[in-house]
Scaffold this motif. Structure first.
Motif, PDB file in Angstrom:
ATOM      1  N   ARG A  82      -6.112  -2.005  16.924  1.00  0.00           N
ATOM      2  CA  ARG A  82      -7.095  -2.582  15.995  1.00  0.00           C
ATOM      3  C   ARG A  82      -7.508  -1.398  14.767  1.00  0.00           C
ATOM      4  NH1 ARG A  82     -11.804  -4.590  19.738  1.00  0.00           N
ATOM      5  NH2 ARG A  82     -12.823  -5.145  17.810  1.00  0.00           N
ATOM      6  N   THR A  83      -6.815  -0.309  14.880  1.00  0.00           N
ATOM      7  CA  THR A  83      -6.927   0.566  13.938  1.00  0.00           C
ATOM      8  C   THR A  83      -5.729   0.768  13.104  1.00  0.00           C
ATOM      9  OG1 THR A  83      -6.216   2.506  15.310  1.00  0.00           O
ATOM     10  CG2 THR A  83      -8.169   2.126  15.498  1.00  0.00           C
ATOM     11  N   ARG A  84      -6.119   1.131  11.648  1.00  0.00           N
ATOM     12  CA  ARG A  84      -5.117   1.263  10.474  1.00  0.00           C
ATOM     13  C   ARG A  84      -4.114   2.513  10.819  1.00  0.00           C
ATOM     14  NH1 ARG A  84      -3.513   3.971   6.119  1.00  0.00           N
ATOM     15  NH2 ARG A  84      -3.083   2.932   4.124  1.00  0.00           N
ATOM     16  N   PRO A  85      -2.888   2.272  10.826  1.00  0.00           N
ATOM     17  CA  PRO A  85      -1.971   3.464  11.110  1.00  0.00           C
ATOM     18  C   PRO A  85      -2.074   4.612  10.061  1.00  0.00           C
ATOM     19  CG  PRO A  85      -0.711   1.439  10.843  1.00  0.00           C
ATOM     20  CD  PRO A  85      -2.010   1.261  10.838  1.00  0.00           C
ATOM     21  N   LYS A  86      -1.818   5.675  10.464  1.00  0.00           N
ATOM     22  CA  LYS A  86      -1.908   6.785   9.720  1.00  0.00           C
ATOM     23  C   LYS A  86      -1.079   6.415   8.464  1.00  0.00           C
ATOM     24  CE  LYS A  86      -3.751  10.206  13.058  1.00  0.00           C
ATOM     25  NZ  LYS A  86      -3.308  11.741  13.660  1.00  0.00           N
ATOM     26  N   GLN A  87       0.229   6.114   8.762  1.00  0.00           N
ATOM     27  CA  GLN A  87       1.270   5.807   7.792  1.00  0.00           C
ATOM     28  C   GLN A  87       1.823   4.561   7.843  1.00  0.00           C
ATOM     29  OE1 GLN A  87       4.554   8.784   8.017  1.00  0.00           O
ATOM     30  NE2 GLN A  87       5.512   7.837   6.324  1.00  0.00           N
ATOM     31  N   LEU A  88       1.740   3.790   6.700  1.00  0.00           N
ATOM     32  CA  LEU A  88       2.203   2.320   6.452  1.00  0.00           C
ATOM     33  C   LEU A  88       3.560   2.409   6.491  1.00  0.00           C
ATOM     34  CD1 LEU A  88      -0.482   0.808   4.054  1.00  0.00           C
ATOM     35  CD2 LEU A  88      -0.446   1.133   6.557  1.00  0.00           C
ATOM     36  N   ARG A  89       4.366   1.611   6.949  1.00  0.00           N
ATOM     37  CA  ARG A  89       5.825   1.492   6.726  1.00  0.00           C
ATOM     38  C   ARG A  89       6.275   0.689   5.534  1.00  0.00           C
ATOM     39  NH1 ARG A  89       6.972  -0.889  13.152  1.00  0.00           N
ATOM     40  NH2 ARG A  89       5.666   0.564  14.095  1.00  0.00           N
ATOM     41  N   VAL A  90       7.519   1.018   5.166  1.00  0.00           N
ATOM     42  CA  VAL A  90       8.362   0.551   4.265  1.00  0.00           C
ATOM     43  C   VAL A  90       9.836   0.655   4.377  1.00  0.00           C
ATOM     44  CG1 VAL A  90       9.018   1.090   1.770  1.00  0.00           C
ATOM     45  CG2 VAL A  90       6.574   1.499   2.477  1.00  0.00           C
ATOM     46  N   HIS A  91      10.424  -0.842   4.129  1.00  0.00           N
ATOM     47  CA  HIS A  91      11.698  -0.854   4.186  1.00  0.00           C
ATOM     48  C   HIS A  91      12.266  -2.056   3.636  1.00  0.00           C
ATOM     49  CE1 HIS A  91      10.938  -4.292   7.121  1.00  0.00           C
ATOM     50  NE2 HIS A  91       9.959  -3.580   7.391  1.00  0.00           N
ATOM     51  N   PRO A  92      13.534  -2.102   3.385  1.00  0.00           N
ATOM     52  CA  PRO A  92      13.998  -3.064   2.481  1.00  0.00           C
ATOM     53  C   PRO A  92      13.932  -4.425   3.206  1.00  0.00           C
ATOM     54  CG  PRO A  92      15.661  -1.269   2.621  1.00  0.00           C
ATOM     55  CD  PRO A  92      14.459  -1.077   3.565  1.00  0.00           C
ATOM     56  N   VAL A 143      -5.343 -11.437  12.263  1.00  0.00           N
ATOM     57  CA  VAL A 143      -4.839 -10.045  12.095  1.00  0.00           C
ATOM     58  C   VAL A 143      -5.089  -9.465  10.948  1.00  0.00           C
ATOM     59  CG1 VAL A 143      -2.772 -10.755  13.498  1.00  0.00           C
ATOM     60  CG2 VAL A 143      -2.644 -11.109  11.217  1.00  0.00           C
ATOM     61  N   ARG A 144      -5.001  -8.381  10.392  1.00  0.00           N
ATOM     62  CA  ARG A 144      -5.453  -7.588   9.345  1.00  0.00           C
ATOM     63  C   ARG A 144      -4.172  -6.923   8.883  1.00  0.00           C
ATOM     64  NH1 ARG A 144      -8.231  -2.877  10.786  1.00  0.00           N
ATOM     65  NH2 ARG A 144      -9.455  -4.332  12.124  1.00  0.00           N
ATOM     66  N   LEU A 145      -3.807  -7.523   7.670  1.00  0.00           N
ATOM     67  CA  LEU A 145      -2.566  -7.197   7.128  1.00  0.00           C
ATOM     68  C   LEU A 145      -2.863  -5.903   5.952  1.00  0.00           C
ATOM     69  CD1 LEU A 145       0.536  -7.377   6.325  1.00  0.00           C
ATOM     70  CD2 LEU A 145      -0.032  -9.220   4.865  1.00  0.00           C
ATOM     71  N   HIS A 148       3.231  -1.393   4.592  1.00  0.00           N
ATOM     72  CA  HIS A 148       2.494  -2.529   5.272  1.00  0.00           C
ATOM     73  C   HIS A 148       2.188  -2.209   6.583  1.00  0.00           C
ATOM     74  CE1 HIS A 148       6.700  -3.240   6.136  1.00  0.00           C
ATOM     75  NE2 HIS A 148       6.567  -3.531   6.827  1.00  0.00           N
ATOM     76  N   ALA A 149       1.471  -2.868   7.119  1.00  0.00           N
ATOM     77  CA  ALA A 149       0.962  -2.708   8.479  1.00  0.00           C
ATOM     78  C   ALA A 149       0.287  -3.893   9.105  1.00  0.00           C
ATOM     79  CB  ALA A 149       0.379  -1.245   8.994  1.00  0.00           C
ATOM     80  N   ILE A 150       0.357  -4.230  10.340  1.00  0.00           N
ATOM     81  CA  ILE A 150      -0.288  -5.543  10.990  1.00  0.00           C
ATOM     82  C   ILE A 150      -1.080  -4.979  12.117  1.00  0.00           C
ATOM     83  CG2 ILE A 150      -0.027  -7.583  11.835  1.00  0.00           C
ATOM     84  CD1 ILE A 150       2.603  -8.028  10.192  1.00  0.00           C
ATOM     85  N   VAL A 151      -2.399  -5.288  12.152  1.00  0.00           N
ATOM     86  CA  VAL A 151      -3.041  -4.911  13.287  1.00  0.00           C
ATOM     87  C   VAL A 151      -4.115  -5.866  13.626  1.00  0.00           C
ATOM     88  CG1 VAL A 151      -3.249  -2.308  12.686  1.00  0.00           C
ATOM     89  CG2 VAL A 151      -5.124  -3.823  12.045  1.00  0.00           C
ATOM     90  N   ALA A 152      -4.875  -5.885  14.913  1.00  0.00           N
ATOM     91  CA  ALA A 152      -5.676  -7.114  15.331  1.00  0.00           C
ATOM     92  C   ALA A 152      -6.831  -6.805  14.719  1.00  0.00           C
ATOM     93  CB  ALA A 152      -5.900  -7.017  16.756  1.00  0.00           C
ATOM     94  N   VAL A 155      -6.014  -5.430   1.726  1.00  0.00           N
ATOM     95  CA  VAL A 155      -6.306  -5.597   3.094  1.00  0.00           C
ATOM     96  C   VAL A 155      -6.552  -7.173   3.228  1.00  0.00           C
ATOM     97  CG1 VAL A 155      -7.734  -5.236   5.157  1.00  0.00           C
ATOM     98  CG2 VAL A 155      -7.272  -3.117   3.730  1.00  0.00           C
ATOM     99  N   ILE A 156      -5.688  -7.848   3.844  1.00  0.00           N
ATOM    100  CA  ILE A 156      -5.885  -9.269   3.875  1.00  0.00           C
ATOM    101  C   ILE A 156      -5.900  -9.744   5.442  1.00  0.00           C
ATOM    102  CG2 ILE A 156      -4.541 -11.237   3.263  1.00  0.00           C
ATOM    103  CD1 ILE A 156      -2.826  -9.582   1.433  1.00  0.00           C
TER     104      ILE A 156
END
Length: 200
Positions: free
Chosen positions: A115-125, A137-139, A162-166, A145-146
């Motif tokens: 439920r916590t925002r990760p320190k680093q958001l991911r990026v990939h093609p 979910v929190r996107l 991006h990251a997806i958490v509860a 933040v959606i």
């Protein structure tokens, strides 16, 4: 004939009979569609006649299946879908597609507890798509933040961080990942129980 050949033969016969019965067809009805006599078809299903390839092809076609599907081996390991626990990212994943589907896509069910925002958001093609089955979910998508609630879906370019958490409790999603998304999101797994983090 070896024992393995006998077992495969029995599976094929059972599949022919099962598919025929599922369609509600009699032996006569299937026989007419595959241009065999009802007695020949009966002997094939009961095992009193050897099955030949030249018979299997029209039978498969009449049953709206393929020769490959009719003769593919059955493995017990294909039955159980085992969860993959990723304690670091707070998710449990069930891969629902055995092999990569068309265009290298993978279907998975995910239970998200972090439920916590990760320190680093991911990026990939590539692109990610998911629909929320339960919970919210929190996107995190770049600076946005959606909240995506049960019954809603999201699709986005993964070139955006991006990251997806509860959001307020565990959430479950059905997701479709391309090859790069699978590599990035599903590769860090272990089998230890996951722990949910407090909300931030």
């Amino acid at each position: 004939m070896t024992q393995d050949e006998v077992d495969v033969d029995a599976v094929i016969r059972a599949r022919i009979r099962g598919l025929r019965q599922a369609k509600g067809w009699s032996l006569d009805a299937l026989a007419a569609r595959c241009h065999l006599s009802p007695s020949t078809l009966s002997r094939i299903e009961t095992g009193s006649r050897r099955i030949s390839i030249d018979q299997l092809v029209p039978i498969a076609r009449a049953l709206d299946t393929t020769l490959d599907q009719l003769v593919e081996p059955v493995e017990d390991t294909d039955v159980v879908i085992r969860p993959q626990h990723d304690r670091v990212h707070g998710a449990t994943t069930w891969l629902l597609s055995r092999d990569e589907g068309p265009h290298g896509l993978t279907v998975a069910k995910m239970r998200i507890t972090r439920r916590t925002r990760p320190k680093q958001l991911r990026v990939h093609p590539g692109h990610d798509w998911f629909t929320v089955l339960s919970g919210t979910v929190r996107l995190y998508l770049g600076e946005r933040v959606i909240l995506v609630r049960a019954g809603q879906a999201a699709q986005f370019s993964t070139m955006a961080p991006h990251a997806i958490v509860a959001h307020d409790g565990p959430a479950e999603c059905l997701t479709i990942l391309d090859h790069e998304g699978q590599r990035v999101h599903l590769n860090a797994v272990d089998l230890t129980p996951e722990e949910s983090s407090p909300p931030r």
